[in-house]
Design an enzyme around this catalytic site. Sequence first.
Site, PDB file in Angstrom:
ATOM      1  N   GLY A  42     -11.859  46.549  37.155  1.00 43.39           N
ATOM      2  CA  GLY A  42     -12.741  47.547  37.753  1.00 43.39           C
ATOM      3  C   GLY A  42     -12.356  47.680  39.217  1.00 43.39           C
ATOM      4  O   GLY A  42     -11.237  47.312  39.610  1.00 43.39           O
ATOM      5  N   GLY A  45     -11.438  44.005  40.627  1.00 41.95           N
ATOM      6  CA  GLY A  45     -10.221  43.404  40.085  1.00 41.95           C
ATOM      7  C   GLY A  45      -9.008  44.320  40.231  1.00 41.95           C
ATOM      8  O   GLY A  45      -7.895  43.846  40.522  1.00 41.95           O
ATOM      9  N   HIS A 266     -33.516  49.196  38.901  1.00 43.83           N
ATOM     10  CA  HIS A 266     -33.311  50.424  39.683  1.00 43.83           C
ATOM     11  C   HIS A 266     -34.464  51.398  39.429  1.00 43.83           C
ATOM     12  O   HIS A 266     -34.820  51.648  38.281  1.00 43.83           O
ATOM     13  CB  HIS A 266     -31.982  51.055  39.262  1.00 43.83           C
ATOM     14  CG  HIS A 266     -31.473  52.077  40.228  1.00 43.83           C
ATOM     15  ND1 HIS A 266     -32.158  53.233  40.494  1.00 43.83           N
ATOM     16  CD2 HIS A 266     -30.343  52.122  40.975  1.00 43.83           C
ATOM     17  CE1 HIS A 266     -31.466  53.942  41.377  1.00 43.83           C
ATOM     18  NE2 HIS A 266     -30.365  53.292  41.687  1.00 43.83           N
ATOM     19  N   SER A 284     -28.802  58.813  40.034  1.00 38.17           N
ATOM     20  CA  SER A 284     -28.399  58.180  41.295  1.00 38.17           C
ATOM     21  C   SER A 284     -29.501  58.154  42.353  1.00 38.17           C
ATOM     22  O   SER A 284     -30.263  59.104  42.508  1.00 38.17           O
ATOM     23  CB  SER A 284     -27.201  58.942  41.857  1.00 38.17           C
ATOM     24  OG  SER A 284     -26.975  58.543  43.181  1.00 38.17           O
ATOM     25  N   ARG A 330     -34.712  49.624  46.664  1.00 39.39           N
ATOM     26  CA  ARG A 330     -34.933  49.706  45.217  1.00 39.39           C
ATOM     27  C   ARG A 330     -36.039  48.796  44.700  1.00 39.39           C
ATOM     28  O   ARG A 330     -36.841  49.200  43.865  1.00 39.39           O
ATOM     29  CB  ARG A 330     -33.624  49.356  44.508  1.00 39.39           C
ATOM     30  CG  ARG A 330     -32.592  50.405  44.756  1.00 39.39           C
ATOM     31  CD  ARG A 330     -31.265  50.062  44.159  1.00 39.39           C
ATOM     32  NE  ARG A 330     -30.365  51.166  44.442  1.00 39.39           N
ATOM     33  CZ  ARG A 330     -29.092  51.197  44.102  1.00 39.39           C
ATOM     34  NH1 ARG A 330     -28.554  50.170  43.470  1.00 39.39           N
ATOM     35  NH2 ARG A 330     -28.354  52.234  44.394  1.00 39.39           N
ATOM     36  N   HIS A 401     -30.263  47.187  36.225  1.00 41.36           N
ATOM     37  CA  HIS A 401     -29.137  47.965  36.740  1.00 41.36           C
ATOM     38  C   HIS A 401     -28.013  47.111  37.314  1.00 41.36           C
ATOM     39  O   HIS A 401     -26.838  47.372  37.094  1.00 41.36           O
ATOM     40  CB  HIS A 401     -29.682  48.895  37.826  1.00 41.36           C
ATOM     41  CG  HIS A 401     -28.643  49.678  38.553  1.00 41.36           C
ATOM     42  ND1 HIS A 401     -27.881  50.632  37.930  1.00 41.36           N
ATOM     43  CD2 HIS A 401     -28.237  49.659  39.853  1.00 41.36           C
ATOM     44  CE1 HIS A 401     -27.052  51.169  38.813  1.00 41.36           C
ATOM     45  NE2 HIS A 401     -27.230  50.580  39.981  1.00 41.36           N
ATOM     46  N   GLU A 425     -19.028  42.266  41.487  1.00 42.31           N
ATOM     47  CA  GLU A 425     -20.383  41.971  41.001  1.00 42.31           C
ATOM     48  C   GLU A 425     -20.458  40.603  40.325  1.00 42.31           C
ATOM     49  O   GLU A 425     -21.535  40.029  40.184  1.00 42.31           O
ATOM     50  CB  GLU A 425     -20.846  43.095  40.046  1.00 42.31           C
ATOM     51  CG  GLU A 425     -22.333  43.037  39.764  1.00 42.31           C
ATOM     52  CD  GLU A 425     -22.863  44.199  38.928  1.00 42.31           C
ATOM     53  OE1 GLU A 425     -22.206  45.261  38.875  1.00 42.31           O
ATOM     54  OE2 GLU A 425     -23.942  44.041  38.329  1.00 42.31           O
ATOM     55  N   ARG A 435     -29.940  44.242  46.275  1.00 41.30           N
ATOM     56  CA  ARG A 435     -28.785  44.956  46.841  1.00 41.30           C
ATOM     57  C   ARG A 435     -29.201  46.349  47.286  1.00 41.30           C
ATOM     58  O   ARG A 435     -29.924  47.042  46.577  1.00 41.30           O
ATOM     59  CB  ARG A 435     -27.664  45.073  45.796  1.00 41.30           C
ATOM     60  CG  ARG A 435     -26.521  45.941  46.278  1.00 41.30           C
ATOM     61  CD  ARG A 435     -25.394  46.005  45.282  1.00 41.30           C
ATOM     62  NE  ARG A 435     -25.697  46.753  44.083  1.00 41.30           N
ATOM     63  CZ  ARG A 435     -25.666  48.083  43.977  1.00 41.30           C
ATOM     64  NH1 ARG A 435     -25.410  48.824  45.029  1.00 41.30           N
ATOM     65  NH2 ARG A 435     -25.924  48.672  42.822  1.00 41.30           N
ATOM     66  N   LEU A 441     -20.048  49.022  45.603  1.00 43.62           N
ATOM     67  CA  LEU A 441     -18.660  49.497  45.672  1.00 43.62           C
ATOM     68  C   LEU A 441     -18.017  48.968  46.947  1.00 43.62           C
ATOM     69  O   LEU A 441     -16.849  48.563  46.955  1.00 43.62           O
ATOM     70  CB  LEU A 441     -18.632  51.031  45.644  1.00 43.62           C
ATOM     71  CG  LEU A 441     -19.283  51.690  44.420  1.00 43.62           C
ATOM     72  CD1 LEU A 441     -19.140  53.207  44.491  1.00 43.62           C
ATOM     73  CD2 LEU A 441     -18.666  51.178  43.120  1.00 43.62           C
TER      74      LEU A 441
HETATM   75  C1  LIG Z   1     -24.728  53.829  36.393  1.00 45.89           C
HETATM   76  C2  LIG Z   1     -24.344  53.051  37.618  1.00 45.89           C
HETATM   77  C3  LIG Z   1     -24.148  53.693  38.823  1.00 45.89           C
HETATM   78  C4  LIG Z   1     -23.797  52.976  39.949  1.00 45.89           C
HETATM   79  N1  LIG Z   1     -23.604  53.635  41.134  1.00 45.89           N
HETATM   80  C5  LIG Z   1     -23.252  52.940  42.233  1.00 45.89           C
HETATM   81  C6  LIG Z   1     -23.026  53.605  43.471  1.00 45.89           C
HETATM   82  O1  LIG Z   1     -23.153  54.809  43.585  1.00 45.89           O
HETATM   83  N2  LIG Z   1     -22.638  52.856  44.531  1.00 45.89           N
HETATM   84  C7  LIG Z   1     -22.481  51.505  44.457  1.00 45.89           C
HETATM   85  O2  LIG Z   1     -22.114  50.887  45.459  1.00 45.89           O
HETATM   86  N3  LIG Z   1     -22.653  50.858  43.285  1.00 45.89           N
HETATM   87  C8  LIG Z   1     -23.032  51.531  42.178  1.00 45.89           C
HETATM   88  N4  LIG Z   1     -23.229  50.867  41.005  1.00 45.89           N
HETATM   89  C9  LIG Z   1     -22.858  49.457  40.917  1.00 45.89           C
HETATM   90  C10 LIG Z   1     -21.334  49.354  40.806  1.00 45.89           C
HETATM   91  O3  LIG Z   1     -20.850  50.407  40.013  1.00 45.89           O
HETATM   92  C11 LIG Z   1     -20.870  48.034  40.198  1.00 45.89           C
HETATM   93  O4  LIG Z   1     -21.536  46.973  40.799  1.00 45.89           O
HETATM   94  C12 LIG Z   1     -19.372  47.853  40.415  1.00 45.89           C
HETATM   95  O5  LIG Z   1     -18.670  48.995  39.982  1.00 45.89           O
HETATM   96  C13 LIG Z   1     -18.863  46.619  39.705  1.00 45.89           C
HETATM   97  O6  LIG Z   1     -17.471  46.569  39.866  1.00 45.89           O
HETATM   98  P1  LIG Z   1     -16.648  45.319  39.373  1.00 45.89           P
HETATM   99  O7  LIG Z   1     -15.224  45.632  39.632  1.00 45.89           O
HETATM  100  O8  LIG Z   1     -17.222  44.087  39.964  1.00 45.89           O
HETATM  101  O9  LIG Z   1     -16.941  45.250  37.801  1.00 45.89           O
HETATM  102  P2  LIG Z   1     -16.683  46.319  36.617  1.00 45.89           P
HETATM  103  O10 LIG Z   1     -16.386  47.674  37.102  1.00 45.89           O
HETATM  104  O11 LIG Z   1     -17.832  46.139  35.685  1.00 45.89           O
HETATM  105  O12 LIG Z   1     -15.379  45.804  35.930  1.00 45.89           O
HETATM  106  C14 LIG Z   1     -15.378  44.651  35.126  1.00 45.89           C
HETATM  107  C15 LIG Z   1     -13.994  44.466  34.581  1.00 45.89           C
HETATM  108  O13 LIG Z   1     -13.947  43.207  33.954  1.00 45.89           O
HETATM  109  C16 LIG Z   1     -13.399  43.329  32.659  1.00 45.89           C
HETATM  110  N5  LIG Z   1     -13.959  42.243  31.857  1.00 45.89           N
HETATM  111  C17 LIG Z   1     -15.242  41.833  31.759  1.00 45.89           C
HETATM  112  N6  LIG Z   1     -15.334  40.762  30.969  1.00 45.89           N
HETATM  113  C18 LIG Z   1     -14.086  40.490  30.551  1.00 45.89           C
HETATM  114  C19 LIG Z   1     -13.534  39.494  29.702  1.00 45.89           C
HETATM  115  N7  LIG Z   1     -14.283  38.541  29.142  1.00 45.89           N
HETATM  116  N8  LIG Z   1     -12.193  39.534  29.475  1.00 45.89           N
HETATM  117  C20 LIG Z   1     -11.401  40.489  30.040  1.00 45.89           C
HETATM  118  N9  LIG Z   1     -11.876  41.430  30.864  1.00 45.89           N
HETATM  119  C21 LIG Z   1     -13.205  41.426  31.106  1.00 45.89           C
HETATM  120  C22 LIG Z   1     -13.743  44.721  32.209  1.00 45.89           C
HETATM  121  O14 LIG Z   1     -12.842  45.126  31.212  1.00 45.89           O
HETATM  122  C23 LIG Z   1     -13.578  45.475  33.523  1.00 45.89           C
HETATM  123  O15 LIG Z   1     -12.230  45.790  33.722  1.00 45.89           O
HETATM  124  C24 LIG Z   1     -23.624  51.588  39.874  1.00 45.89           C
HETATM  125  C25 LIG Z   1     -23.823  50.926  38.654  1.00 45.89           C
HETATM  126  C26 LIG Z   1     -24.208  51.646  37.539  1.00 45.89           C
HETATM  127  C27 LIG Z   1     -24.507  50.922  36.281  1.00 45.89           C
END
Ligand SMILES: Cc1cc2nc3c(=O)[nH]c(=O)nc-3n(C[C@H](O)[C@H](O)[C@H](O)COP(=O)(O)OP(=O)(O)OC[C@H]3O[C@@H](n4cnc5c(N)ncnc54)[C@H](O)[C@@H]3O)c2cc1C
Length: 639
Positions: A42, A45, A266, A284, A330, A401, A425, A435, A441
């Site tokens: 994500g 990563g 949320h 949002s 929130r 959320h 996260e 948060r 992000l």
């Molecule tokens: C609907 C929504 C809207 C949001 N809007 C905002 C916003 O406007 N602004 C903001 O700052 N935040 C926002 N957030 C929060 C934010 O999107 C997330 O906190 C953030 O994107 C998380 O990013 P990440 O890279 O940590 O994890 P993720 O994007 O969840 O990525 C996780 C990665 O880990 C991989 N993975 C997980 N478990 C395994 C496993 N066991 N083996 C292999 N791979 C695995 C997945 O395949 C994925 O690639 C929002 C959240 C939601 C739900």
Amino acid sequence: MILDARIPGGPIQDKWDRHRFEMKLVNPANKRKFRVLVVGTGLAGGSAAASLAELGYDVDAFCFQDSARRAHSIAAQGGINAAKNYQNDGDSIWRLFYDTVKGGDFRAREANVYRLAQVSAAIIDQCVAQGVPFAREYGGQLANRSFGGAQVSRTFYARGQTGQQLLLGCYAALSRQVGLGKVRMHPRTELLDVVVVDGVARGVVARDLVTGKLSSFAGDAVVLATGGYANVFFLSTNAKGCNVTATWRAHRRGAGFANPCFTQIHPTCIPQAGEHQSKLTLMSESLRNDGRVWVPKTPGDKRPPDQIPDADRDYYLERKYPSFGNLAPRDIASRSAKEACDAGRGVGPGGRGVYLDFRDSIARLGRAAIADRYGNLFDMYARITGEDPWRTPMRIYPAPHYTMGGLWVDYNLMSTVPGLHVIGEANFSDHGANRLGASALMQGLADGYFVLPNTIGDYLAAGPFEKLTADHPEVVAARRQVEDRVTRLLAVDGDRTVDSFHRELGRIMWEYCGMERTDEGLRKAVVMIRDLKDEFWRRVKVPGGGSDSPGGLNQALEKAGRVADFFELAELMCIDALHRTESCGGHFRAESQDADGEARRDDENFSYVAAWEWTGEAPVLHREDLVFEYAHPSSRSYK
Ligand SMILES: Cc1cc2nc3c(=O)[nH]c(=O)nc-3n(C[C@H](O)[C@H](O)[C@H](O)COP(=O)(O)OP(=O)(O)OC[C@H]3O[C@@H](n4cnc5c(N)ncnc54)[C@H](O)[C@@H]3O)c2cc1C
């Protein structure tokens, strides 16, 4: 035991610069001798894998989706914060730092938050350079809007699809390194265990989700960027695939799990429509810039919203929190919505909703301006609810959320297991008990683009490390344990679906460990979770074959493993919530509130991070005491 976060000394504004100077470096020519396993692609990563490869390290990157581009980060709508002060409205690194610590109800680590605010500006520059199409003013300057818990406009956005655009930029950077052979990408591959040798993280065991084949991968360091665990509630705004397995398996291998009960509910989600629903949709927070939240003043008022005159409406956030109004943070906005609904003033089916009304802003700014800002969100709402938000106010209700809890990490983003780093996260680091919007992000990209690429070098500089082979006893043992677990899940061959268990677990969590928690409820929840877990292992039905079957594609099996881990996590969340008898941020203990119903913190007894150690029996609590030298804990008022 007290945990040492290894926070560098000196004034807070100099810590990161000084630390970067003092950390050991890996010679550019030696970087290619190290292999880093990055689990999750994500925003956290993906940015880390691309940046590490750009620096010269060899990287293996894993995700369970068919493409890194489908990580849950793609769902982020509203924006990303940065202390650029483009609006000249009084923003600064200090203000972003202070807002974040205060927003988190003084339960975050000051040094990390300050660093986050410092690097925030660089994130925007990096993303712009990648071509991320942030919204711009007429003159070309990047545009900003406001988000909750802040009185300045510091949120950069790309309409209501900021996460998608940021992820495309990040994916381009990652793809470049895949093309250059520096990143080996493993899509549709799920980590099922972490390999720890002599107390140090050295590899992972993963399952190919298409063939079912189990493989082990060795590396010099492991990075978990596997996102949050809000799906423990079953119904949440997260993508259905989000799960806790990676961090939970690491926890079982020795990584402390910090503040698991700090979850974010949320305030602005589309209310649940029925019992069979499997997903909730976020609207949002940015909508609260122009939408006004209200409920009828009189309980049971069933008139359609356009027939309720202003005198009969309660714009309760504006009334209760005049200085922040609809942009109250929130946790506070969610609790206020629940309070209004509990008092019988909720709207829509079951009275589980409040209005988010654009009538006044459409009249003031015109439909075109509102469509420009939120057009895709209005379309999404209309498609899901069948109602036209241009004519009638949106109905919203709080929903799970985001999870502030996660694996404990020190200042270098390393967990309690040496070599195991955790970013985005998946870690607990920067948001305390609540948060602020648009800060996830920022944190994920700060960790991935700027912090980890520096700090991991300090760890790797101690190398070279002995090479680990697939026949090492620890690798063989970890693989066998994964195999046994898969076999055990298939062998139950019961009569209840995985989803039915997950749904029931979610109901328990929402009821007893959701927006309001009590001693009695949490104790009850622990017993219910244990009983349900026992039943799961007796009655779950996982159709199809496992890892030895010819075509190992088995989504029921994937879900079963994830839900089994959610059970264990859910119990720990309740134990954590039970021990923290104060209210703070999203953790609202009914026993700890003031006369106005606001959360009452207990700084004397709970000004610490609670990191739990897995023992197989009762978890053991380790504390990191929080010291506030710059943002002094005060009663958190948004009035
Ligand atoms: C609907 C929504 C809207 C949001 N809007 C905002 C916003 O406007 N602004 C903001 O700052 N935040 C926002 N957030 C929060 C934010 O999107 C997330 O906190 C953030 O994107 C998380 O990013 P990440 O890279 O940590 O994890 P993720 O994007 O969840 O990525 C996780 C990665 O880990 C991989 N993975 C997980 N478990 C395994 C496993 N066991 N083996 C292999 N791979 C695995 C997945 O395949 C994925 O690639 C929002 C959240 C939601 C739900």
